[in-house]
Design a protein around this motif. Structure first.
Motif, mmCIF file in Angstrom:
data_model
loop_
_atom_site.group_PDB
_atom_site.id
_atom_site.type_symbol
_atom_site.label_atom_id
_atom_site.label_comp_id
_atom_site.label_asym_id
_atom_site.label_seq_id
_atom_site.Cartn_x
_atom_site.Cartn_y
_atom_site.Cartn_z
ATOM 1 N N LYS A 174 0.822 -1.215 0.000
ATOM 2 C CA LYS A 174 0.000 0.000 0.000
ATOM 3 C C LYS A 174 0.856 1.267 0.000
ATOM 4 O O LYS A 174 0.479 2.284 -0.592
ATOM 5 C CB LYS A 174 -0.914 -0.003 1.227
ATOM 6 C CG LYS A 174 -1.977 -1.082 1.206
ATOM 7 C CD LYS A 174 -2.788 -1.080 2.498
ATOM 8 C CE LYS A 174 -3.812 -2.213 2.504
ATOM 9 N NZ LYS A 174 -4.579 -2.255 3.776
ATOM 10 N N LEU A 175 2.011 1.180 0.663
ATOM 11 C CA LEU A 175 2.881 2.358 0.765
ATOM 12 C C LEU A 175 3.785 2.529 -0.450
ATOM 13 O O LEU A 175 4.297 3.634 -0.695
ATOM 14 C CB LEU A 175 3.756 2.254 2.021
ATOM 15 C CG LEU A 175 3.034 2.358 3.371
ATOM 16 C CD1 LEU A 175 3.994 1.994 4.501
ATOM 17 C CD2 LEU A 175 2.490 3.764 3.579
ATOM 18 N N LYS A 176 3.987 1.458 -1.208
ATOM 19 C CA LYS A 176 4.959 1.459 -2.307
ATOM 20 C C LYS A 176 4.737 2.597 -3.312
ATOM 21 O O LYS A 176 5.711 3.270 -3.688
ATOM 22 C CB LYS A 176 4.922 0.089 -3.004
ATOM 23 C CG LYS A 176 5.947 -0.096 -4.095
ATOM 24 C CD LYS A 176 6.109 -1.570 -4.436
ATOM 25 C CE LYS A 176 4.848 -2.163 -5.048
ATOM 26 N NZ LYS A 176 4.651 -1.720 -6.461
ATOM 27 N N PRO A 177 3.513 2.886 -3.770
ATOM 28 C CA PRO A 177 3.330 3.975 -4.741
ATOM 29 C C PRO A 177 3.708 5.350 -4.184
ATOM 30 O O PRO A 177 4.055 6.249 -4.957
ATOM 31 C CB PRO A 177 1.833 3.898 -5.064
ATOM 32 C CG PRO A 177 1.428 2.508 -4.701
ATOM 33 C CD PRO A 177 2.266 2.154 -3.526
ATOM 34 N N GLN A 178 3.637 5.495 -2.877
ATOM 35 C CA GLN A 178 3.918 6.803 -2.284
ATOM 36 C C GLN A 178 5.395 7.163 -2.347
ATOM 37 O O GLN A 178 5.756 8.338 -2.242
ATOM 38 C CB GLN A 178 3.455 6.827 -0.819
ATOM 39 C CG GLN A 178 1.956 6.670 -0.647
ATOM 40 C CD GLN A 178 1.551 6.713 0.816
ATOM 41 O OE1 GLN A 178 2.245 7.308 1.645
ATOM 42 N NE2 GLN A 178 0.437 6.088 1.146
ATOM 43 N N GLU A 181 5.954 9.081 -5.535
ATOM 44 C CA GLU A 181 5.171 10.314 -5.452
ATOM 45 C C GLU A 181 5.816 11.312 -4.488
ATOM 46 O O GLU A 181 5.909 12.513 -4.792
ATOM 47 C CB GLU A 181 3.744 9.992 -5.014
ATOM 48 C CG GLU A 181 2.828 11.203 -4.887
ATOM 49 C CD GLU A 181 2.628 11.927 -6.203
ATOM 50 O OE1 GLU A 181 2.322 13.127 -6.158
ATOM 51 O OE2 GLU A 181 2.784 11.297 -7.267
ATOM 52 N N ASN A 182 6.271 10.824 -3.356
ATOM 53 C CA ASN A 182 6.932 11.706 -2.391
ATOM 54 C C ASN A 182 8.210 12.300 -2.984
ATOM 55 O O ASN A 182 8.530 13.481 -2.788
ATOM 56 C CB ASN A 182 7.266 10.945 -1.110
ATOM 57 C CG ASN A 182 6.025 10.580 -0.308
ATOM 58 O OD1 ASN A 182 4.941 11.093 -0.563
ATOM 59 N ND2 ASN A 182 6.181 9.683 0.647
ATOM 60 N N GLU A 185 7.334 15.013 -5.545
ATOM 61 C CA GLU A 185 6.938 16.275 -4.901
ATOM 62 C C GLU A 185 8.152 17.019 -4.352
ATOM 63 O O GLU A 185 8.257 18.249 -4.492
ATOM 64 C CB GLU A 185 5.944 15.978 -3.773
ATOM 65 C CG GLU A 185 4.592 15.479 -4.283
ATOM 66 C CD GLU A 185 3.650 15.113 -3.138
ATOM 67 O OE1 GLU A 185 4.061 15.233 -1.964
ATOM 68 O OE2 GLU A 185 2.505 14.711 -3.434
ATOM 69 N N MET A 267 11.854 5.209 2.115
ATOM 70 C CA MET A 267 10.698 5.700 2.873
ATOM 71 C C MET A 267 10.761 5.128 4.287
ATOM 72 O O MET A 267 10.910 3.917 4.478
ATOM 73 C CB MET A 267 9.396 5.277 2.180
ATOM 74 C CG MET A 267 8.143 5.853 2.779
ATOM 75 S SD MET A 267 6.687 5.358 1.824
ATOM 76 C CE MET A 267 5.407 6.328 2.616
#
Length: 321
Positions: A174-178, A181-182, A185, A267
């Motif tokens: 669930k955290l992998k796509p972030q 993205e992080n 940004e 992350m």
């Protein structure tokens, strides 16, 4: 699945024998057996060791027998008539010489002069082996039963731990796509802060994001972990003499995948989940060393201990970036 921890006790008595047997075991990488026998069963020690080895493959075993042959007790006493008569003559002479009477010459004679003693009887090895063999097998069958019961409790523990690992990996997915993205940004924020001084092309920014995405991608690690989990689930539900080596290999592969995942992911939350997963894997490793068919390499233990150091390193790197 059998644990190396077990205990059993047997008490038996009939018109000829009184037998008490006890066996207990703890974990050991090899089979070591300590046997404590009464003197009249010493001839059976090799047989007893071989019988135990036919039921048990690994562990540190303590085994003892208390044995009484009722018939032997009745036949083992002898009366030395000549010695008794000689001693009695001396006691009578002493009474005459000192003009005193013994209160109980017979009791004094028996207690102090050894006129009644135990015979050295030949041990009937075959007779003893027959009854000991029968009762030893009963004891060992019950002993193995306790090891299987403990092994089943460990099996349930391993399944619970495996479910915990599955949940951790689901959280990672669930955290992998972030992660990308992080980074995107942060990269855009940095670009915007200096774009007045430096001319950036949009394709350069996109290329940098793609390179980063490829560098931190943990899709393959997640896929392999899920495959290893399925293999473990199968191994925990079957009983094979050779499965120990296979589980050892799977454990090493799982650790390797978690280790790679922790290094690649940029992350904190994923790094934290990786360390927690490796700690759960360590709990399984500690318990699985108590399984009779299992033999884990010490090198793996050293690798597991590095998980906290890895987490600290990743967290420091994250803070710096």
């Amino acid at each position: 699945m059998r644990s190396m921890t077990g205990y059993s006790k047997l008490n038996y008595e009939d018109e000829n024998y009184v037998i008490s047997m006890e066996i207990k075991s703890v974990n050991n990488k090899n089979l070591t057996t300590k046997v404590k026998l009464p003197y009249n069963l010493n001839l059976l020690e090799n047989y007893i060791r071989a019988e135990i080895a036919s039921f048990i493959s690994r562990g540190s075993i303590d085994f003892r027998i208390e044995f009484e042959d009722k018939n032997e007790n009745l036949k083992s006493l002898k009366y030395d008539e000549d010695l008794a008569k000689s001693c009695m003559q001396i006691l009578n002479k002493m009474e005459e010489d000192f003009n005193e009477k013994f209160s109980n010459k017979l009791d004094f004679l028996v207690r102090n002069f050894g006129v009644i003693s135990q015979k050295d009887l030949d041990t009937d090895e075959e007779k003893y082996k027959e009854i000991i063999s029968l009762k030893l097998r009963e004891l060992l069958q019950d002993f193995v039963k306790t090891k299987v019961e403990e092994g089943n409790r460990l099996r349930n523990f391993f399944k619970e731990q495996l479910n915990i690992l599955k949940l951790k990996v689901e959280e990672v997915k669930k955290l992998k796509p972030q992660v990308v993205e992080n980074y995107r940004e942060r990269l855009l924020a940095n670009v915007n802060s200096v774009k007045a001084d430096i001319d950036f092309k949009e394709e350069d920014i996109l290329k940098e994001i793609l390179l980063f995405s490829d560098r931190v991608d943990i899709t393959e690690e997640v896929s392999r972990l899920e495959s290893h989990f399925k293999q473990l689930e199968y191994e925990f539900n079957v009983d094979k003499d050779s499965q120990g080596k296979k589980i050892e290999f799977i454990f090493q592969e799982i650790f390797r995948e978690f280790n790679t995942m922790g290094v690649k992911s940029n992350m904190y939350e994923i790094s934290k989940l990786v360390v927690e997963s490796k700690n759960e894997l360590e709990k399984m490793r500690e318990q699985i060393m108590n399984i009779e068919w299992f033999n884990l390499l010490l090198a793996s233990h050293k690798c597991f201990k590095s998980s906290k150091m890895l987490f600290q390193h990743l967290w420091t790197s994250q803070q710096v970036s």
